[in-house]
Enzyme design. Structure first.
Site, mmCIF file in Angstrom:
data_model
loop_
_atom_site.group_PDB
_atom_site.id
_atom_site.type_symbol
_atom_site.label_atom_id
_atom_site.label_comp_id
_atom_site.label_asym_id
_atom_site.label_seq_id
_atom_site.Cartn_x
_atom_site.Cartn_y
_atom_site.Cartn_z
ATOM 1 N N ARG A 164 2.441 -6.481 8.913
ATOM 2 C CA ARG A 164 1.694 -5.334 9.455
ATOM 3 C C ARG A 164 2.226 -4.902 10.812
ATOM 4 O O ARG A 164 2.234 -3.710 11.130
ATOM 5 C CB ARG A 164 0.207 -5.677 9.514
ATOM 6 C CG ARG A 164 -0.452 -5.608 8.128
ATOM 7 C CD ARG A 164 -1.798 -6.224 8.135
ATOM 8 N NE ARG A 164 -2.577 -5.942 6.945
ATOM 9 C CZ ARG A 164 -3.652 -6.637 6.574
ATOM 10 N NH1 ARG A 164 -4.051 -7.664 7.305
ATOM 11 N NH2 ARG A 164 -4.312 -6.316 5.489
ATOM 12 N N HIS A 183 -2.160 -5.490 1.583
ATOM 13 C CA HIS A 183 -3.452 -6.146 1.423
ATOM 14 C C HIS A 183 -3.193 -7.559 0.927
ATOM 15 O O HIS A 183 -2.233 -7.801 0.200
ATOM 16 C CB HIS A 183 -4.314 -5.398 0.392
ATOM 17 C CG HIS A 183 -5.506 -6.188 -0.057
ATOM 18 N ND1 HIS A 183 -6.673 -6.220 0.676
ATOM 19 C CD2 HIS A 183 -5.690 -7.018 -1.116
ATOM 20 C CE1 HIS A 183 -7.536 -7.033 0.056
ATOM 21 N NE2 HIS A 183 -6.959 -7.517 -1.026
ATOM 22 N N LYS A 235 0.822 -1.216 0.000
ATOM 23 C CA LYS A 235 0.000 0.000 0.000
ATOM 24 C C LYS A 235 0.866 1.280 0.000
ATOM 25 O O LYS A 235 2.073 1.223 0.272
ATOM 26 C CB LYS A 235 -0.930 -0.025 1.218
ATOM 27 C CG LYS A 235 -1.939 -1.180 1.190
ATOM 28 C CD LYS A 235 -2.938 -1.042 2.334
ATOM 29 C CE LYS A 235 -3.973 -2.155 2.294
ATOM 30 N NZ LYS A 235 -5.047 -1.943 3.299
ATOM 31 N N THR A 261 -5.475 -7.276 10.553
ATOM 32 C CA THR A 261 -5.729 -6.011 9.843
ATOM 33 C C THR A 261 -5.203 -4.817 10.631
ATOM 34 O O THR A 261 -4.619 -3.898 10.064
ATOM 35 C CB THR A 261 -7.253 -5.848 9.616
ATOM 36 O OG1 THR A 261 -7.726 -7.023 8.947
ATOM 37 C CG2 THR A 261 -7.562 -4.633 8.775
ATOM 38 N N GLU A 281 -9.886 -10.352 -7.517
ATOM 39 C CA GLU A 281 -8.853 -9.322 -7.350
ATOM 40 C C GLU A 281 -7.738 -9.456 -8.392
ATOM 41 O O GLU A 281 -7.230 -8.453 -8.901
ATOM 42 C CB GLU A 281 -8.284 -9.387 -5.930
ATOM 43 C CG GLU A 281 -9.331 -8.980 -4.887
ATOM 44 C CD GLU A 281 -8.812 -8.976 -3.462
ATOM 45 O OE1 GLU A 281 -9.530 -8.474 -2.590
ATOM 46 O OE2 GLU A 281 -7.684 -9.470 -3.211
ATOM 47 N N TYR A 333 -12.469 -2.258 -3.815
ATOM 48 C CA TYR A 333 -13.011 -2.466 -2.468
ATOM 49 C C TYR A 333 -14.541 -2.384 -2.448
ATOM 50 O O TYR A 333 -15.123 -2.091 -1.396
ATOM 51 C CB TYR A 333 -12.428 -1.435 -1.504
ATOM 52 C CG TYR A 333 -11.011 -1.738 -1.042
ATOM 53 C CD1 TYR A 333 -10.730 -2.855 -0.253
ATOM 54 C CD2 TYR A 333 -9.951 -0.897 -1.372
ATOM 55 C CE1 TYR A 333 -9.441 -3.129 0.187
ATOM 56 C CE2 TYR A 333 -8.649 -1.166 -0.927
ATOM 57 C CZ TYR A 333 -8.403 -2.284 -0.149
ATOM 58 O OH TYR A 333 -7.135 -2.561 0.302
ATOM 59 N N ASN A 353 -2.001 0.148 6.847
ATOM 60 C CA ASN A 353 -1.563 -1.150 7.373
ATOM 61 C C ASN A 353 -0.656 -1.913 6.408
ATOM 62 O O ASN A 353 -0.583 -3.134 6.440
ATOM 63 C CB ASN A 353 -2.764 -1.996 7.828
ATOM 64 C CG ASN A 353 -3.683 -2.389 6.690
ATOM 65 O OD1 ASN A 353 -3.523 -1.923 5.561
ATOM 66 N ND2 ASN A 353 -4.651 -3.252 6.969
HETATM 67 P P1 CMP Z 1 -7.397 -4.627 3.621
HETATM 68 O O1 CMP Z 1 -6.884 -5.977 3.955
HETATM 69 O O2 CMP Z 1 -6.796 -3.918 2.460
HETATM 70 O O3 CMP Z 1 -8.979 -4.749 3.352
HETATM 71 C C1 CMP Z 1 -9.890 -3.729 3.665
HETATM 72 C C2 CMP Z 1 -9.237 -2.588 4.352
HETATM 73 O O4 CMP Z 1 -10.111 -1.710 5.017
HETATM 74 C C3 CMP Z 1 -8.342 -3.107 5.452
HETATM 75 O O5 CMP Z 1 -7.210 -3.707 4.890
HETATM 76 C C4 CMP Z 1 -8.075 -1.869 6.267
HETATM 77 O O6 CMP Z 1 -6.967 -1.128 5.810
HETATM 78 C C5 CMP Z 1 -9.349 -1.082 6.020
HETATM 79 N N1 CMP Z 1 -10.154 -1.020 7.235
HETATM 80 C C6 CMP Z 1 -10.743 -2.024 7.877
HETATM 81 N N2 CMP Z 1 -11.404 -1.569 8.956
HETATM 82 C C7 CMP Z 1 -11.192 -0.238 8.986
HETATM 83 C C8 CMP Z 1 -11.600 0.785 9.857
HETATM 84 N N3 CMP Z 1 -12.361 0.534 10.933
HETATM 85 N N4 CMP Z 1 -11.190 2.038 9.574
HETATM 86 C C9 CMP Z 1 -10.433 2.305 8.480
HETATM 87 N N5 CMP Z 1 -10.022 1.359 7.607
HETATM 88 C C10 CMP Z 1 -10.390 0.099 7.876
#
Ligand code: CMP
Length: 141
Positions: free
Chosen positions: A103, A116, A10, A92, A127, A50, A113
């Protein structure tokens, strides 16, 4: 079973210049990159990727963050690649991720984070096709 999964390094991790470290972790774990590109996701491209989260309160922030700078989009192939990559990434929320996971090491917040990874075979198919449409990807194993 040999699987394929989609990984994204990311914008926060690209900015921190840890792309090489993250790819090294994939390779050390037996996850072979078989397709890879650096790209700046537009807001609509991030929103399409997304789309499953479109009703979530964080959807706008998430897609704005994902379109804030270049990412590296990678297809990884390896034994149980989907779960293997999820184990390597950690939870996450970087604060809850196991020590030593990508992470935990490189993530700053639940939004920033670092990486992905696809969460199921269906998601992985969607994807991979989203970023590498119509490509006959060669096995790297
Ligand atoms: P990712 O694995 O890319 O898939 C969905 C993304 O949404 C996740 O990583 C996080 O970066 C993001 N995400 C999930 N929950 C939250 C949250 N509460 N606030 C902001 N971002 C979030």
């Amino acid at each position: 079973m040999v699987e394929r999964t989609l990984a994204i390094i990311k914008p926060d991790a690209v900015k921190k210049q840890v792309v090489g470290d993250v790819i090294q972790r994939y390779e050390t774990a037996g996850l072979h990159p078989i397709a890879m590109k650096m790209m700046s996701l537009s807001k609509p491209i991030a929103e399409g990727f997304y789309a499953v989260h479109s009703e979530r309160p964080f959807f706008h922030e998430l897609t704005a963050f994902m379109s804030s700078g270049p990412s590296v989009v990678i297809v990884l192939e390896g034994e149980n690649a989907i779960q293997a990559n999820r184990d390597l990434m950690g939870a996450t929320d970087p604060q809850k991720a196991e020590p030593g996971t990508i992470r935990a090491v490189h993530g700053a917040s639940i939004e920033a984070n670092a990486v992905h990874g696809s969460d199921s075979p269906e998601t992985a198919r969607f994807e991979i096709g989203y970023f590498f449409p119509g490509m006959d990807l060669q096995s790297g194993c």
